[in-house]
Design an enzyme around this catalytic site. Structure first.
Site, PDB file in Angstrom:
ATOM      1  N   LYS A 273       7.080  10.501  -2.925  1.00 13.69           N
ATOM      2  CA  LYS A 273       8.499  10.303  -2.599  1.00 13.69           C
ATOM      3  C   LYS A 273       9.220   9.488  -3.662  1.00 13.69           C
ATOM      4  O   LYS A 273      10.383   9.731  -3.934  1.00 13.69           O
ATOM      5  CB  LYS A 273       8.637   9.590  -1.241  1.00 13.69           C
TER       6      LYS A 273
ATOM      7  N   GLY B 123       4.806   2.310  -0.209  1.00 14.55           N
ATOM      8  CA  GLY B 123       4.674   2.025  -1.636  1.00 14.55           C
ATOM      9  C   GLY B 123       5.292   3.160  -2.412  1.00 14.55           C
ATOM     10  O   GLY B 123       4.773   4.262  -2.399  1.00 14.55           O
ATOM     11  N   HIS B 124       6.430   2.907  -3.024  1.00  9.58           N
ATOM     12  CA  HIS B 124       7.084   3.951  -3.807  1.00  9.58           C
ATOM     13  C   HIS B 124       7.062   3.554  -5.284  1.00  9.58           C
ATOM     14  O   HIS B 124       7.560   2.505  -5.654  1.00  9.58           O
ATOM     15  CB  HIS B 124       8.525   4.165  -3.319  1.00  9.58           C
TER      16      HIS B 124
ATOM     17  N   ASP C 128       2.447   9.309   1.036  1.00 13.70           N
ATOM     18  CA  ASP C 128       1.964   9.412  -0.341  1.00 13.70           C
ATOM     19  C   ASP C 128       2.201  10.788  -0.949  1.00 13.70           C
ATOM     20  O   ASP C 128       1.396  11.264  -1.754  1.00 13.70           O
ATOM     21  CB  ASP C 128       0.458   9.067  -0.433  1.00 13.70           C
TER      22      ASP C 128
ATOM     23  N   GLN D 167       6.246   6.756   4.572  1.00 12.53           N
ATOM     24  CA  GLN D 167       5.139   7.434   5.269  1.00 12.53           C
ATOM     25  C   GLN D 167       5.436   8.934   5.437  1.00 12.53           C
ATOM     26  O   GLN D 167       6.215   9.478   4.671  1.00 12.53           O
ATOM     27  CB  GLN D 167       4.839   6.758   6.621  1.00 12.53           C
TER      28      GLN D 167
HETATM   29  P1  IMP Z   1       0.225   0.616   9.465  1.00 10.50           P
HETATM   30  O1  IMP Z   1       1.500   1.304   9.112  1.00 10.50           O
HETATM   31  O2  IMP Z   1      -0.119  -0.484   8.515  1.00 10.50           O
HETATM   32  O3  IMP Z   1       0.195   0.183  10.904  1.00 10.50           O
HETATM   33  O4  IMP Z   1      -0.970   1.693   9.312  1.00 10.50           O
HETATM   34  C1  IMP Z   1      -1.119   2.787  10.210  1.00 10.50           C
HETATM   35  C2  IMP Z   1      -1.583   4.033   9.476  1.00 10.50           C
HETATM   36  O5  IMP Z   1      -0.538   4.493   8.626  1.00 10.50           O
HETATM   37  C3  IMP Z   1      -2.801   3.816   8.564  1.00 10.50           C
HETATM   38  O6  IMP Z   1      -3.577   5.008   8.569  1.00 10.50           O
HETATM   39  C4  IMP Z   1      -2.186   3.635   7.194  1.00 10.50           C
HETATM   40  O7  IMP Z   1      -3.083   3.985   6.164  1.00 10.50           O
HETATM   41  C5  IMP Z   1      -1.021   4.604   7.283  1.00 10.50           C
HETATM   42  N1  IMP Z   1       0.082   4.245   6.388  1.00 10.50           N
HETATM   43  C6  IMP Z   1       0.985   3.262   6.541  1.00 10.50           C
HETATM   44  N2  IMP Z   1       1.861   3.247   5.522  1.00 10.50           N
HETATM   45  C7  IMP Z   1       1.522   4.257   4.711  1.00 10.50           C
HETATM   46  C8  IMP Z   1       2.070   4.781   3.502  1.00 10.50           C
HETATM   47  O8  IMP Z   1       3.084   4.319   2.970  1.00 10.50           O
HETATM   48  N3  IMP Z   1       1.419   5.850   2.969  1.00 10.50           N
HETATM   49  C9  IMP Z   1       0.344   6.415   3.558  1.00 10.50           C
HETATM   50  N4  IMP Z   1      -0.194   5.965   4.684  1.00 10.50           N
HETATM   51  C10 IMP Z   1       0.377   4.904   5.266  1.00 10.50           C
END
Ligand code: IMP
Length: 431
Positions: free
Chosen positions: A16, A40-41, A13, A224
């Protein structure tokens, strides 16, 4: 002509979307290389907002090739839905423009069910996943159980693999007290969606190599951030893929020397969603101010993000581990009007000062930040398009960050608008 990889240097977040869009206007090919629709972009182009999760950011531009690489985990239903949503916004999406790696693994409905069930089983210590099935899908890939995009062409192979996979997962779901999922049901759902996916399947590693030889510019779009990297992040409170720039090579099918300039997207303060250590978190009025001013709500899940001061120790570490050459600093304007700003320059652990974030989850939870206090600025930095437009104290803040993290600020973003960007060095021109 060098290529550019964009990766997050904090907990995701970092903003990007805007930077990738800005760079994708100068690239010929944009490729996603890890993660899935947990990302999420947000892109704002000519006043129109596009929210992308799985589609590479190049998709909204004419005459760019967008590739979903082998390192991405793909939920075919989410992909079809996203294609339709973006098409409904007037964007042309066709197999000449969008190509999906034939060896990318699928996220199936059972992965979402497992993600949920495992979070419940973690009791009061959940990871706080996006519940998109990302982790369980990567588990299946590594365990050599995954159904891959290329399997969609062969229903018999798909059915056989599914039956074996569900034997494994249903035993686990039963043990977790969750509802079991039938292989027949998933098979039927896959048969319904496959015709919408098949046209996009391509030998994407070849497309990329041909483009490279042809002198085209490739943009590797990471999702991420480094602190969520499965090896180098705040494990186990991480996602299940690597964000480090080496993954841009592995997750797309190119060599590490073809990645080019690595740009680390970095917010001028820090946020994180989900659980896990966050040394500079401000669970107080300051955090509230940053969250409100910075509109810190997740693009994918709508969750409120945790907010805190800039952590120069974590970012310096991310720069080294991620192979980052320079950073794009975003959301500087959120700090406008603050009397003073704090920056974490070290941690204290058991009475000792340390200059890195240790791997142990016990130590990560125990570190306390050592802050430096910096004078704030009352003028606005929002919309600045040159150094001269910035308040003097804001310039000082940026320069100080550069010193602390040991990397140059290549690009500075001063609002969500594309043109509100100060370019110090063109990443496509090189190091
Ligand atoms: P997962 O990717 O759904 O398995 O989540 C694992 C961790 O990564 C959690 O803390 C999510 O909030 C975080 N996370 C996954 N995708 C994003 C992203 O695009 N932005 C910020 N945090 C993310």
């Amino acid at each position: 002509m060098p290529n550019v990889a964009v990766i997050g240097s904090q907990w995701g977040d970092e903003g990007k979307g805007k930077i990738v869009d800005w760079l994708s206007s100068r690239a010929d090919v944009v490729v996603r290389f890890q993660g899935g629709h947990n990302a999420g972009h947000t892109l704002v182009i000519d006043g129109v907002t596009y929210k992308l999760h799985l589609l590479p950011s190049g998709i909204v531009r004419k005459s760019k090739i967008s590739i979903i690489g082998n390192g991405v985990v793909i939920d075919p239903w989410a992909l079809v839905e996203e294609i339709k949503t973006i098409q409904a916004q007037g964007v042309d999406i066709n197999p000449d423009k969008l190509k999906i790696a034939e060896n990318a693994p699928l996220i199936l409905p059972v992965h979402g069910a497992l993600d949920e069930a495992m979070e419940v089983a973690r009791g009061n210590k959940p990871i706080g996943t996006t519940k998109r099935g990302i982790g369980p899908a990567y588990e299946d890939k590594i365990a050599r159980r995954a159904i891959r995009i290329c399997d969609l062409e062969y229903p018999d192979v798909m059915r056989e693999k599914l039956e074996r996979m569900m034997l494994h997962h249903n035993a686990l779901l039963k043990g977790l007290g969750a509802e079991q999922v039938s292989a027949d049901e998933i098979f039927a759902q896959l048969m319904e969606v496959r015709d919408e996916i098949l046209p996009y399947i391509a030998v994407t590693w070849k497309v990329l190599h041909d483009a490279h030889i042809d002198g085209q510019k490739i943009l590797f779009e990471g999702a991420q951030g480094m602190m969520l990297d499965v090896d180098h992040g705040t494990y186990p409170y991480v996602t299940s893929s690597n964000m480090a720039s080496g993954q841009a090579a592995c997750g797309s099918g190119m060599g590490p020397d073809q990645i080019g300039y690595v740009l680390g997207i970095t917010k001028a303060y820090t946020t994180r969603v989900g659980s896990g250590p966050f040394p500079t978190e401000q669970d107080n009025d300051i955090g509230q101010f940053l969250g409100e001013r910075g509109h810190e709500f997740g693009t994918t899940t709508g969750r409120k993000r945790r907010c805190g001061w800039f952590d120069a120790v974590a970012v310096r570490q991310a720069i080294k581990l991620g192979g980052i050459h320079g950073i794009a600093l975003t959301k500087l304007d959120v700090l406008d009007g603050m009397e003073e700003i704090k920056v974490c320059v070290g941690y204290e652990l058991d009475g000792e000062k340390i200059d890195y974030l240790p791997a142990s989850q016990v130590k990560q939870a125990a570190v306390t930040p050592i802050y430096e206090t910096i004078e704030g600025w009352q003028e606005t930095s929002r919309g600045a398009r040159s150094w001269g437009d910035l308040p003097a104290a804001a310039v000082k803040y940026v320069k100080h960050i550069e010193e602390l993290i040991g990397a140059p600020v290549t690009l500075l973003s001063t609002s969500p608008e594309r043109d509100d960007t100060i370019l110090m060095q063109d990443p496509f021109v090189g190091k």
